[in-house]
Scaffold this active site. Structure first.
Site, PDB file in Angstrom:
ATOM      1  CG  ASN A 434     -26.938  63.614  65.957  1.00  0.00           C
ATOM      2  OD1 ASN A 434     -26.616  64.450  66.797  1.00  0.00           O
ATOM      3  ND2 ASN A 434     -26.083  63.115  65.106  1.00  0.00           N
ATOM      4  CG  ASP A 435     -28.703  67.072  63.423  1.00  0.00           C
ATOM      5  OD1 ASP A 435     -27.547  66.975  63.882  1.00  0.00           O
ATOM      6  OD2 ASP A 435     -29.010  66.745  62.266  1.00  0.00           O
TER       7      ASP A 435
END
Lengths: 508, 103
Positions: A434-435
Site C-alpha cells: 500500500n504505502d
C-alpha cells in the site's frame, strides 16, 4: 577438568580467537553474493565453534555440569526452532534472538559486577592478607580479569573504571535490547496490538528514565567504593533500562518494525562488544562490533528508504495516536474487477511487474504468485518483481519469501532498477502493498509520507490492486493509486484471488 | 590487555564491519540479520566465563540462563540462516545433483 587448560593470557588463546573472528569477517564477506553466502554462513559457524571450544579450555573454567546442561538445552531449542519457523515469521524470530542476546549480555554484566563486589568484600573482611601469595590464593580460580590485583598489590575497594564503565553500558543497553525486542516480538506475533500505543507524557517518562540511568551510572562510577548500596543501585538501573526498552518500542507502529528490529540488532551487538571489553575477550569485542556495524547500516538504510530520521521513527512516529487522521476521507469512486477479468488483462499483456507487500506474506500467497508468473510466462508474458526496501516486516524480508517460493533471483528487482521500466510495463500488479506505492509521496507535500521513495506503480499502463478492502495501510493514509482511472481493484484474500487468477489463466 | 588495545580492536572492527556489510545486497538482508543474530550468540563466551567463577546460586542461575540464550542464538541463528540461503542461488545445482542420484 579439560586435558589442556589454557592460561587466559597465553598467546594461543589470542591466536585462536583471531582465527575465530577472521572466519566471522570472511563469512560475512561471502555473504555479499547469493551463491557464496551459504558457505560464508558455514565458515562463520566454524569460527564460532573455535571460539567456544577455546573458551571452554581456559584455565579455571568450571561448573561443567551447568555449562553442558545449558549448551544442550540451548542447542535443542535452537535446532527445533530453526526447523519449525516459517519464513513469514522470520521478523519475529530475529526480534526474539536479538532479545535473547541482549538479555544474556545484561545477565553477564550483572554477574560480572556481583563478582567484583564479592572479591571486594572478601578482601575487606579478611584481615589476613599479608603477602602477594595470600592475595593470589584468595583470587585464584576467581576471575580472569582479577589478574590486575597482584600487579598493584593493593587491596583496592573499587571496581576499576575500565571494567565498570563497559559493564554498566553492556547491562543498560543489553537490558533495553532484551525488553524492547520482546515487545517487538509481541507486536509482530500479534500478542500485543501492533498499533502504536502510548501513555500521556511518555516522552517525559522516557527522558526521566534515561537521565536516571545516567545518574545511577555516574554515582556508581564516582562513589566507587562498593558500599552496601551499590548492588541495589545496579539492580535499579537494570530495571529502569528494562522499562525504557518497553516504553520506547511500545509506541512504534507495525510499519516501522524494519527500523526497530535493525536498531535493536545494533544495540545487542554494541552491548556484546562492551561486555567483551569488560571481560577482556577479543572474540567477544570483534563479534559484537561486527553485529553492531551491521545493525547500524541496516537501520540507516531502512530509515532512508522511508525518508525519515531514526530519531523521528523512535520518538515522533506518524501513525501515533495524535498523528495522521485515518478515515477522514469520504468515499471516493474506484473501479473493481473480478479475478476472471484480471486474468484476461494479464494474459494479453506483454510485460507484468508484481509489487509484493506484507499483505502477500500474511496471506502466504507467495507460492500462488509464483504459479501465476509461471502461467504468464508460458503465454510469453515477461514477469518481474519490484521489491521496495521496506516491503515486509524486516530488511530484505520479501526477497526471502519469494526465494522460498522458488522465484528466480534475477527476477527480483530493486526499486531504483524497476522504476525506469514501469512506464513501459503493461500491467503492474500490486499485491498486499500500500504505502510503498502511494503517489502522494511524490506529489502531496502535506502527506505524512511525502518524500518517501516509492515504487512508481502509477506510471505503468494499467494497475491491478489485490487487496482485502479499501482500508488504508499501516500509516493510516489513503492511497491515491487506488482511485486512479487506470487502476482496478480486485478485492479478496490475496492467496485466494491469485489462485483464482491462476486457474482462469489455465483455461484461457 | 589494556583498555587502549581493546578500544583499538573495537574501532578497527567497526570499520571492517561497515566496509564488509555495506556490500551486502538488499536481497540478502534478512539472512544477514539472522547470521548476525548467530554471531552475537558469541555472548555465550561471556556466559562460560562468568559461570565458571560463580560464587553463589544466583550467579549460577544467571550464568545458566545466559548460556542457554547464547546457545539458542548460535545454533538457531546459523541453522535458520542456512535454511534461508539454501533457497537462494543453490537451487539449480541441488536439483541437478538429485537428478544425478536418481539415474
Amino acid at each position: 577438568m579439560p586435558l589442556a587448560a589454557l592460561a587466559p593470557d597465553s598467546g594461543l588463546v589470542g591466536l585462536l580467537y583471531i582465527v575465530s573472528f577472521s572466519l566471522f569477517i570472511y563469512g560475512l564477506r561471502l555473504g555479499t553474493h547469493p551463491t557464496t553466502a551459504r558457505r560464508g554462513n558455514g565458515l562463520a559457524a566454524v569460527g564460532m565453534a573455535i571460539a567456544v571450544i577455546t573458551t571452554l579450555l581456559l584455565q579455571g573454567i568450571g561448573n561443567w555440569g551447568l555449562i553442558f546442561a545449558g549448551i544442550l538445552i540451548g542447542s535443542i531449542i535452537g535446532a527445533v526452532a530453526s526447523k519449525r519457523v516459517k519464513m513469514t515469521e522470520m521478523p519475529q524470530m530475529v526480534a526474539l534472538y536479538n532479545g535473547l542476546g541482549g538479555g544474556a549480555i545484561a545477565l553477564i554484566a550483572w554477574s560480572e559486577y556481583r563478582h567484583w563486589v564479592h572479591i571486594d568484600k572478601a578482601l575487606s573482611t579478611s584481615g589476613e592478607i599479608t603477602s602477594r601469595q595470600d592475595l593470589r590464593e584468595l583470587v585464584e580460580g576467581s576471575h580472569l580479569s582479577i589478574k590486575v590485583i597482584p600487579e598493584t598489590f593493593q587491596i583496592f575497594g573499587s571496581v576499576p573504571l575500565e571494567v565498570l564503565i563497559p559493564t554498566l553500558f553492556a547491562m543498560v543497553v543489553g537490558s533495553i535490547s532484551f525488553w524492547g525486542s520482546n515487545v517487538a516480538f509481541g507486536k509482530l506475533q500479534e500478542l500485543i496490538p501492533s498499533q502504536p500505543m502510548g501513555l500521556p507524557g511518555q516522552k517525559v517518562i522516557n527522558g526521566l528514565l534515561l537521565i536516571g540511568i545516567i545518574i545511577g551510572g555516574v554515582v556508581l562510577g564516582v562513589n566507587n567504593d562498593l558500599g552496601d548500596l551499590s548492588q541495589p543501585l545496579f539492580i535499579a538501573m537494570l530495571v529502569a533500562a528494562a522499562f525504557l526498552g518497553v516504553m520506547v518500542v511500545l509506541p512504534i507502529g507495525g510499519a516501522d518494525m524494519p527500523v526497530v528490529i535493525s536498531l535493536l540488532n545494533a544495540f545487542t551487538g554494541l552491548s556484546a562488544a562492551a561486555a567483551g571489553i569488560a571481560l577482556e575477550n577479543t572474540a567477544l569485542i570483534v563479534g559484537g562490533t561486527l553485529v553492531g556495524s551491521s545493525g547500524t547500516i541496516l537501520t540507516l538504510e531502512m530509515a532512508t528508504a522511508m525518508n525519515r530520521s531514526v530519531a523521528n521513527i523512535l520518538f515522533a512516529g506518524f501513525g501515533s495516536p495524535a498523528g495522521a487522521g485515518a478515515g477522514s476521507q469520504e468515499e471516493r469512486p474506484h473501479r473493481s474487477m473480478t479475478a476472471q477479468d484480471a486474468a484476461i488483462q494479464l494474459a494479453y499483456a506483454d510485460s507484468v511487474v508484481v509489487v509484493p507487500g506484507y499483505g502477500l506474506a500474511v496471506a502466504q500467497a507467495q507460492h500462488a504468485v509464483r504459479e501465476m508468473a509461471d502461467e504468464l510466462e508460458k503465454k510469453g508474458v515477461s514477469v518481474g518483481y519490484a521489491i521496495h526496501p521496506v516491503a515486509g516486516r524486516m530488511p530484505g524480508h520479501m526477497n526471502v519469501l519469494l526465494a522460498e517460493a522458488d522465484v528466480p533471483y534475477e527476477q527480483l528487482k530493486e526499486m531504483d532498477e524497476i522504476n525506469p521500466e514501469l512506464p513501459q510495463t503493461d500491467v503492474c500488479v500490486v499485491i498486499g502493498a500500500n504505502d510503498v506505492t502511494n503517489p502522494a509521496a511524490k506529489t502531496d507535500e502535506s502527506s505524512p509520507i511525502y518524500g518517501m521513495p516509492i515504487i512508481e506503480a502509477d506510471e505503468a499502463q494499467q494497475v491491478l490492486v489485490l487487496k482485502r478492502s479499501m482500508s488504508p495501510g499501516f500509516a493510516g493514509i489513503d492511497n491515491d493509486l487506488f482511485y486512479h482511472p487506470k487502476t482496478s481493484m480486485v478485492f479478496g484474500d490475496a492467496k485466494q484471488t491469485v489462485s483464482d487468477i491462476v486457474s482462469e489463466l489455465g483455461e484461457l | 590487555m589494556d583498555l587502549i588495545t581493546m578500544i583499538t580492536i573495537f574501532v578497527l572492527a567497526a570499520f571492517v564491519g561497515f566496509e564488509v556489510i555495506a556490500k551486502v545486497p538488499t536481497t540478502l538482508h534478512t539472512p544477514l540479520m539472522s547470521e548476525t543474530n548467530a554471531i552475537h550468540g558469541i555472548v555465550l563466551l561471556g556466559g562460560l566465563i562468568v559461570i565458571g567463577f560463580a560464587n553463589s546460586t544466583l550467579d549460577e542461575v544467571i550464568g545458566l540462563i545466559a548460556i542457554i540464550f547464547g546457545t539458542v542464538n548460535i545454533v538457531g541463528g546459523f541453522l535458520v540462516t542456512d535454511r534461508m540461503l539454501e533457497m537462494f542461488g543453490t537451487k539449480k545445482k541441488k536439483k541437478a545433483d538429485s537428478g544425478d542420484g536418481a539415474e
